[in-house]
Design a protein around this motif. Structure first.
Motif, PDB file in Angstrom:
ATOM      1  N   GLY A   1      28.896  33.555  62.157  1.00 27.73           N
ATOM      2  CA  GLY A   1      28.621  32.126  62.288  1.00 27.73           C
ATOM      3  C   GLY A   1      29.871  31.290  62.148  1.00 27.73           C
ATOM      4  O   GLY A   1      30.064  30.295  62.870  1.00 27.73           O
ATOM      5  N   ARG A   2      30.739  31.675  61.222  1.00 27.15           N
ATOM      6  CA  ARG A   2      31.976  30.922  61.030  1.00 27.15           C
ATOM      7  C   ARG A   2      32.889  31.050  62.258  1.00 27.15           C
ATOM      8  O   ARG A   2      33.527  30.084  62.687  1.00 27.15           O
ATOM      9  N   ILE A   3      32.951  32.251  62.819  1.00 25.10           N
ATOM     10  CA  ILE A   3      33.793  32.460  64.007  1.00 25.10           C
ATOM     11  C   ILE A   3      33.262  31.673  65.196  1.00 25.10           C
ATOM     12  O   ILE A   3      34.024  31.003  65.904  1.00 25.10           O
TER      13      ILE A   3
ATOM     14  N   ALA B   1      33.115  27.097  69.071  1.00 30.36           N
ATOM     15  CA  ALA B   1      32.346  26.000  69.659  1.00 30.36           C
ATOM     16  C   ALA B   1      33.122  24.693  69.678  1.00 30.36           C
ATOM     17  O   ALA B   1      32.797  23.771  70.447  1.00 30.36           O
ATOM     18  N   ALA B   2      34.136  24.593  68.844  1.00 24.52           N
ATOM     19  CA  ALA B   2      34.923  23.363  68.767  1.00 24.52           C
ATOM     20  C   ALA B   2      35.955  23.265  69.891  1.00 24.52           C
ATOM     21  O   ALA B   2      36.644  22.250  70.009  1.00 24.52           O
TER      22      ALA B   2
ATOM     23  N   ALA C   1      40.108  33.630  70.630  1.00 25.65           N
ATOM     24  CA  ALA C   1      39.370  34.445  69.662  1.00 25.65           C
ATOM     25  C   ALA C   1      40.216  34.704  68.425  1.00 25.65           C
ATOM     26  O   ALA C   1      39.714  34.656  67.283  1.00 25.65           O
ATOM     27  N   ARG C   2      41.477  34.982  68.605  1.00 24.34           N
ATOM     28  CA  ARG C   2      42.367  35.208  67.461  1.00 24.34           C
ATOM     29  C   ARG C   2      42.504  33.938  66.618  1.00 24.34           C
ATOM     30  O   ARG C   2      42.497  33.988  65.378  1.00 24.34           O
ATOM     31  N   GLU C   3      42.588  32.784  67.280  1.00 21.29           N
ATOM     32  CA  GLU C   3      42.665  31.522  66.549  1.00 21.29           C
ATOM     33  C   GLU C   3      41.373  31.265  65.773  1.00 21.29           C
ATOM     34  O   GLU C   3      41.416  30.788  64.626  1.00 21.29           O
ATOM     35  N   ALA C   4      40.223  31.580  66.389  1.00 23.21           N
ATOM     36  CA  ALA C   4      38.940  31.390  65.705  1.00 23.21           C
ATOM     37  C   ALA C   4      38.841  32.295  64.486  1.00 23.21           C
ATOM     38  O   ALA C   4      38.307  31.902  63.441  1.00 23.21           O
ATOM     39  N   LEU C   5      39.335  33.533  64.613  1.00 21.02           N
ATOM     40  CA  LEU C   5      39.344  34.434  63.469  1.00 21.02           C
ATOM     41  C   LEU C   5      40.206  33.865  62.342  1.00 21.02           C
ATOM     42  O   LEU C   5      39.807  33.892  61.168  1.00 21.02           O
TER      43      LEU C   5
ATOM     44  N   THR D   1      40.846  30.781  61.739  1.00 21.46           N
ATOM     45  CA  THR D   1      40.137  29.645  61.150  1.00 21.46           C
ATOM     46  C   THR D   1      39.010  30.117  60.247  1.00 21.46           C
ATOM     47  O   THR D   1      38.861  29.653  59.110  1.00 21.46           O
ATOM     48  N   ALA D   2      38.222  31.065  60.748  1.00 25.90           N
ATOM     49  CA  ALA D   2      37.050  31.530  59.993  1.00 25.90           C
ATOM     50  C   ALA D   2      37.433  32.343  58.768  1.00 25.90           C
ATOM     51  O   ALA D   2      36.742  32.306  57.745  1.00 25.90           O
TER      52      ALA D   2
END
Length: 524
Positions: free
Chosen positions: A490-492, A497-498, A512-516, A518-519
């Motif tokens: 959910g965090r990823i 989604a942003a 995807a790496r940036e989302a990881l 962040t999460a």
């Protein structure tokens, strides 16, 4: 069936010769019968030279997984098995696969074949005599006689859910639960079910509207689990795909209504009507994701039965189909969006931990997806050990383009690790996994009843204790690393989604790496 491991070398979290606490791996009798599976006995298993005793794992008795997909890719393996078959009195047969046929039709057969395994059935000859044919024995003979030519060959393992059990937890011994013959518990034992763990599944009284969307983008999450039951949060939602297909070929298993663990929830103990030990598991996981990212689009992929067991080949076939789904979307051949995240709240302990990289078929297709921009998130397991739990322990191997994330469990309201959670340097993240509240199918209502029931009399209303397996409210409480993993998912997806949908593979990997990061707080 509960099994523990023999002394072995460490997985890498301690000096060579040290051994992590051995998990107890429980496999229900229903799963062994369904898959024609057996448990590898370390004391009698055939060994080559000074090979250490293997771990006791459950595997399909007459099946091997070998690298490749097409006839040409499998030709050498089949020829080698035919030669072995002359000695051990069997004939090899590559299992038919609609996904294989579709890969050829779509022109992805070479690409998929380089990233996956196929199942080869070992069919005993009619005139065969002696002990039953056994895939481990065949595999050991192949290794002895063919050496590096059989690199990548492996057993077809039985995987288990990483969710805890209906009020019983992990028993650490042999016993019957709720009238059903789940010996030693279904799942992983040894540490779970201690006082204060809140490990059991139970209904709760909760009224909650579906979480509201806040972004235009809907990151796509494939949830490989027991399926998705009836619930107001998901019924009719445009963000839920209950029957994913690629060119008409179903992705994952399809359970008939009578065998759907997310429908009635009673598919194992038909005599007494007890809920399956893991009924509602997939719906619960989906609800956790929805709570943390209302914008996520859920692609529901059934691979696990109501007793919590899944066959490795079934999981690989589902992942193969998801790869075709993803590649077709990236290439603009379908209207479906590509995948962003895969959640795996299940796994197993390998029989030879030191050789997993070459022998575990499941890891290869996961690496292929991760190399194409898909974030793979897996539960770390509930064995209270540092022993590698696969596929979560893929984090211990060289990482693909998008690193794999393994998730352990913490207690409510603090950062202390749950007593049942696996730990170790290979666990990359810990999320809440004890006394989690999430969605349950509103149709689940097993045969258990409250301990006290008093009829109305003398002006006093009827009274009773709560019905322990009636989920008409649509919500329940459960514990396990199974439910810590979707928190991370959910965090990823919330981070994804942003941002706008990326235009190409390289952008997808970078995003995807940036989302990881962040999460996970910059730990990926």
């Amino acid at each position: 069936m509960s099994v523990t491991g023999p002394e072995q070398a460490s997985n890498g979290d301690g000096p060579v010769g040290d051994r992590p606490p051995a998990p107890v791996f429980g496999i229900p009798a229903s799963a062994l019968e369904r898959f024609d599976a057996v448990v590898l006995d370390p004391t009698t298993a055939e060994r080559n030279g000074d090979q250490p005793a293997p771990r006791p794992v459950a595997y399909v008795r007459t099946r091997l997984l070998v690298p490749g997909l097409t006839d040409a890719q499998l030709a050498d393996a089949v020829a080698a098995l035919e030669r072995l078959g002359e000695q051990l009195q069997f004939t090899p047969r590559v299992l038919a696969s609609a996904v294989r046929d579709l890969a050829v039709e779509l022109g992805y057969d070479d690409r998929l074949g380089a990233s996956t395994h196929s199942a080869v059935e070992l069919v005993p000859l009619d005139e065969r005599t002696g002990p039953p044919l056994d895939a481990w024995t065949v595999l050991q003979r192949a290794r002895r006689e063919l050496g590096e030519k059989v690199a990548g060959w492996g057993l077809d393992h039985v995987l288990m859910s990483a969710g805890t059990l209906d009020g019983v937890g992990y028993m650490g011994g042999v016993g019957y639960m709720g009238g059903v013959g789940y010996m030693g518990g279904v799942g992983y034992m040894g540490g779970v079910g201690s006082p204060g763990t809140a490990s059991g599944r139970a209904p709760v009284a909760l009224s909650a509207e579906p979480p509201r969307r806040s972004a235009e983008r809907s990151p796509v999450v494939a949830v490989l689990d027991t399926g998705l039951g009836k619930h107001p949060w998901f019924d009719g939602s445009p963000l839920v795909e209950r029957d994913p297909r690629i060119d008409g070929v179903p992705i994952g298993l399809r359970f008939p209504p009578a065998d759907d663990p997310e429908g009635s929830g009673v598919t194992v103990d038909l005599v007494n009507g007890s809920l399956d030990a893991l009924a509602g598991h997939g719906t619960f996981v989906a609800g956790v994701i929805r709570q943390h990212c209302p914008d996520a689009r859920l692609v529901v992929v059934p691979v696990m039965y109501g007793d919590g067991a899944a066959e490795e080949h079934d999981v690989i076939e589902a992942l193969n189909a998801l790869a075709l789904y993803h590649w077709s979307a990236l290439d603009g051949r379908t209207d479906d969006p590509p995948l962003d995240v895969v959640n795996l709240s299940l796994g197993y302990y390998h029989e030879t931990p030191a050789a997993v990289q070459n022998e575990t078929a499941l890891l290869h297709i996961l690496r292929a997806l991760a190399d194409d921009g898909v974030a793979v998130v897996a539960a770390a397991g509930n064995g209270a050990t540092t022993e590698y739990f696969w596929p979560a322990a893929l984090t211990s191997e060289p990482q693909p383009a998008v690193p794999v994330t393994s998730v352990g469990a913490t207690n409510p309201g603090d950062t202390s690790v749950a007593v049942f959670s696996n730990t170790g340097s290979w666990v990359t993240r810990y999320e809440p996994g004890v006394a989690v509240v999430s969605t349950m199918p509103v149709t689940l209502d097993g045969s258990s009843r409250g301990a006290v029931a008093v009829a109305a009399r003398g002006g006093s209303p009827a009274r009773s204790t709560a019905d322990p397996d009636r989920y008409v409210t649509g919500f329940g409480m459960w514990s396990g690393t199974s439910f810590a993993s979707p928190v991370c998912v959910g965090r990823i997806t919330a981070a994804l989604a942003a941002h706008k949908t990326p235009a190409d593979r390289e952008s997808r990997v970078e995003q995807a790496r940036e989302a990881l990061n962040t999460a996970l707080g910059g730990t990926s």
